[in-house]
Write a protein that holds these residues in place. Structure first.
Motif, PDB file in Angstrom:
ATOM      1  N   LEU A   4       2.628  11.515  40.231  1.00 54.47           N
ATOM      2  CA  LEU A   4       3.120  12.798  39.752  1.00 54.47           C
ATOM      3  C   LEU A   4       2.239  13.267  38.603  1.00 54.47           C
ATOM      4  O   LEU A   4       1.941  12.501  37.693  1.00 54.47           O
ATOM      5  CB  LEU A   4       4.566  12.660  39.252  1.00 54.47           C
ATOM      6  N   ALA A   5       1.818  14.530  38.662  1.00 60.05           N
ATOM      7  CA  ALA A   5       0.973  15.106  37.607  1.00 60.05           C
ATOM      8  C   ALA A   5       1.126  16.622  37.655  1.00 60.05           C
ATOM      9  O   ALA A   5       1.572  17.175  38.665  1.00 60.05           O
ATOM     10  CB  ALA A   5      -0.493  14.716  37.811  1.00 60.05           C
ATOM     11  N   PRO A   6       0.749  17.314  36.582  1.00 63.87           N
ATOM     12  CA  PRO A   6       0.762  18.779  36.632  1.00 63.87           C
ATOM     13  C   PRO A   6      -0.229  19.285  37.681  1.00 63.87           C
ATOM     14  O   PRO A   6      -1.213  18.614  37.977  1.00 63.87           O
ATOM     15  CB  PRO A   6       0.302  19.204  35.232  1.00 63.87           C
ATOM     16  N   VAL A   7       0.034  20.457  38.233  1.00 61.46           N
ATOM     17  CA  VAL A   7      -0.919  21.064  39.162  1.00 61.46           C
ATOM     18  C   VAL A   7      -2.178  21.376  38.356  1.00 61.46           C
ATOM     19  O   VAL A   7      -2.136  22.104  37.367  1.00 61.46           O
ATOM     20  CB  VAL A   7      -0.335  22.338  39.802  1.00 61.46           C
ATOM     21  N   ASP A   8      -3.291  20.780  38.750  1.00 61.56           N
ATOM     22  CA  ASP A   8      -4.512  20.841  37.951  1.00 61.56           C
ATOM     23  C   ASP A   8      -5.696  20.538  38.864  1.00 61.56           C
ATOM     24  O   ASP A   8      -5.590  19.689  39.741  1.00 61.56           O
ATOM     25  CB  ASP A   8      -4.419  19.791  36.834  1.00 61.56           C
ATOM     26  N   THR A   9      -6.804  21.178  38.659  1.00 62.95           N
ATOM     27  CA  THR A   9      -7.994  20.897  39.456  1.00 62.95           C
ATOM     28  C   THR A   9      -8.844  19.793  38.843  1.00 62.95           C
ATOM     29  O   THR A   9      -9.856  19.406  39.416  1.00 62.95           O
ATOM     30  CB  THR A   9      -8.859  22.161  39.619  1.00 62.95           C
ATOM     31  N   THR A  10      -8.447  19.280  37.684  1.00 62.95           N
ATOM     32  CA  THR A  10      -9.227  18.214  37.038  1.00 62.95           C
ATOM     33  C   THR A  10      -8.379  16.968  36.835  1.00 62.95           C
ATOM     34  O   THR A  10      -8.394  16.355  35.767  1.00 62.95           O
ATOM     35  CB  THR A  10      -9.796  18.684  35.684  1.00 62.95           C
ATOM     36  N   ILE A  11      -7.619  16.585  37.866  1.00 67.47           N
ATOM     37  CA  ILE A  11      -6.831  15.352  37.777  1.00 67.47           C
ATOM     38  C   ILE A  11      -7.768  14.195  37.428  1.00 67.47           C
ATOM     39  O   ILE A  11      -7.470  13.368  36.581  1.00 67.47           O
ATOM     40  CB  ILE A  11      -6.095  15.072  39.100  1.00 67.47           C
ATOM     41  N   LEU A  12      -8.900  14.141  38.102  1.00 65.64           N
ATOM     42  CA  LEU A  12      -9.925  13.150  37.780  1.00 65.64           C
ATOM     43  C   LEU A  12     -11.143  13.878  37.249  1.00 65.64           C
ATOM     44  O   LEU A  12     -11.635  14.823  37.864  1.00 65.64           O
ATOM     45  CB  LEU A  12     -10.314  12.336  39.021  1.00 65.64           C
ATOM     46  N   ALA A  13     -11.621  13.449  36.093  1.00 63.03           N
ATOM     47  CA  ALA A  13     -12.837  13.996  35.506  1.00 63.03           C
ATOM     48  C   ALA A  13     -13.809  12.829  35.340  1.00 63.03           C
ATOM     49  O   ALA A  13     -13.534  11.895  34.597  1.00 63.03           O
ATOM     50  CB  ALA A  13     -12.541  14.650  34.158  1.00 63.03           C
ATOM     51  N   SER A  14     -14.909  12.867  36.076  1.00 59.00           N
ATOM     52  CA  SER A  14     -15.863  11.746  36.078  1.00 59.00           C
ATOM     53  C   SER A  14     -15.155  10.439  36.416  1.00 59.00           C
ATOM     54  O   SER A  14     -15.366   9.411  35.786  1.00 59.00           O
ATOM     55  CB  SER A  14     -16.578  11.636  34.735  1.00 59.00           C
ATOM     56  N   SER A  15     -14.253  10.498  37.401  1.00 58.64           N
ATOM     57  CA  SER A  15     -13.495   9.351  37.914  1.00 58.64           C
ATOM     58  C   SER A  15     -12.470   8.803  36.925  1.00 58.64           C
ATOM     59  O   SER A  15     -11.915   7.740  37.139  1.00 58.64           O
ATOM     60  CB  SER A  15     -14.433   8.230  38.372  1.00 58.64           C
ATOM     61  N   ALA A  16     -12.204   9.478  35.822  1.00 59.97           N
ATOM     62  CA  ALA A  16     -11.174   9.058  34.869  1.00 59.97           C
ATOM     63  C   ALA A  16     -10.071  10.111  34.860  1.00 59.97           C
ATOM     64  O   ALA A  16     -10.280  11.251  35.261  1.00 59.97           O
ATOM     65  CB  ALA A  16     -11.769   8.908  33.471  1.00 59.97           C
ATOM     66  N   ILE A  17      -8.870   9.732  34.406  1.00 57.79           N
ATOM     67  CA  ILE A  17      -7.777  10.693  34.340  1.00 57.79           C
ATOM     68  C   ILE A  17      -8.202  11.843  33.440  1.00 57.79           C
ATOM     69  O   ILE A  17      -8.575  11.644  32.291  1.00 57.79           O
ATOM     70  CB  ILE A  17      -6.486  10.038  33.806  1.00 57.79           C
ATOM     71  N   GLY A  18      -8.146  13.068  33.975  1.00 65.08           N
ATOM     72  CA  GLY A  18      -8.649  14.225  33.251  1.00 65.08           C
ATOM     73  C   GLY A  18      -7.571  15.152  32.738  1.00 65.08           C
ATOM     74  O   GLY A  18      -7.871  16.186  32.156  1.00 65.08           O
TER      75      GLY A  18
END
Length: 124
Positions: A4-18
């Motif tokens: 579960l996470a907010p609707v976001d296009t950067t859930i992963l940033a450089s393979s880390a939680i963004g």
């Protein structure tokens, strides 16, 4: 990341939680999968007992049991593998949605197949 996470296009940033809020399963490159609770940019990771590193071409049942606003259990293939308190649970003002994000971390393509999603809320 699966959870579960907010609707976001950067859930992963450089393979880390963004993003700043998330609850679910997270696996960083060259590491075992962990149960993750993240609020305000601060993460609490729970090591899953027995270790869990997904392998390619293998189906898994991943489950979370969120008990009120105080604890969460992480289940892999029907076995409870970790539990944590949620002192940093995302606030009521954060809307969380079912989220799946994958990053290959290499030049190779990465694919995640989800067979089914089942969610329900028990009566209080």
């Amino acid at each position: 990341f699966l959870g579960l996470a907010p609707v976001d296009t950067t859930i992963l940033a450089s393979s880390a939680i963004g993003n700043n809020s998330a609850i679910g399963f997270y696996k960083a490159a060259s590491a075992e999968c962990v149960g993750l609770v993240r609020a305000g940019g601060t993460s609490t990771s729970t090591t899953l007992s027995g270790g869990f590193t997904p392998t390619i071409s293998t189906w898994y049942d991943l489950e979370m049991l969120i008990s009120g606003r105080t604890s969460i259990q992480f289940w892999v293939n029907g076995t409870c593998t970790g539990q944590t308190t949620m002192t940093n649970l995302p606030a009521n003002t954060v809307t969380l949605a079912l989220t799946a994000a994958i990053s290959a971390g290499t030049a190779a393509a990465a694919t995640l197949d989800i067979q089914q999603l089942v969610c329900f809320q028990e009566a209080c």
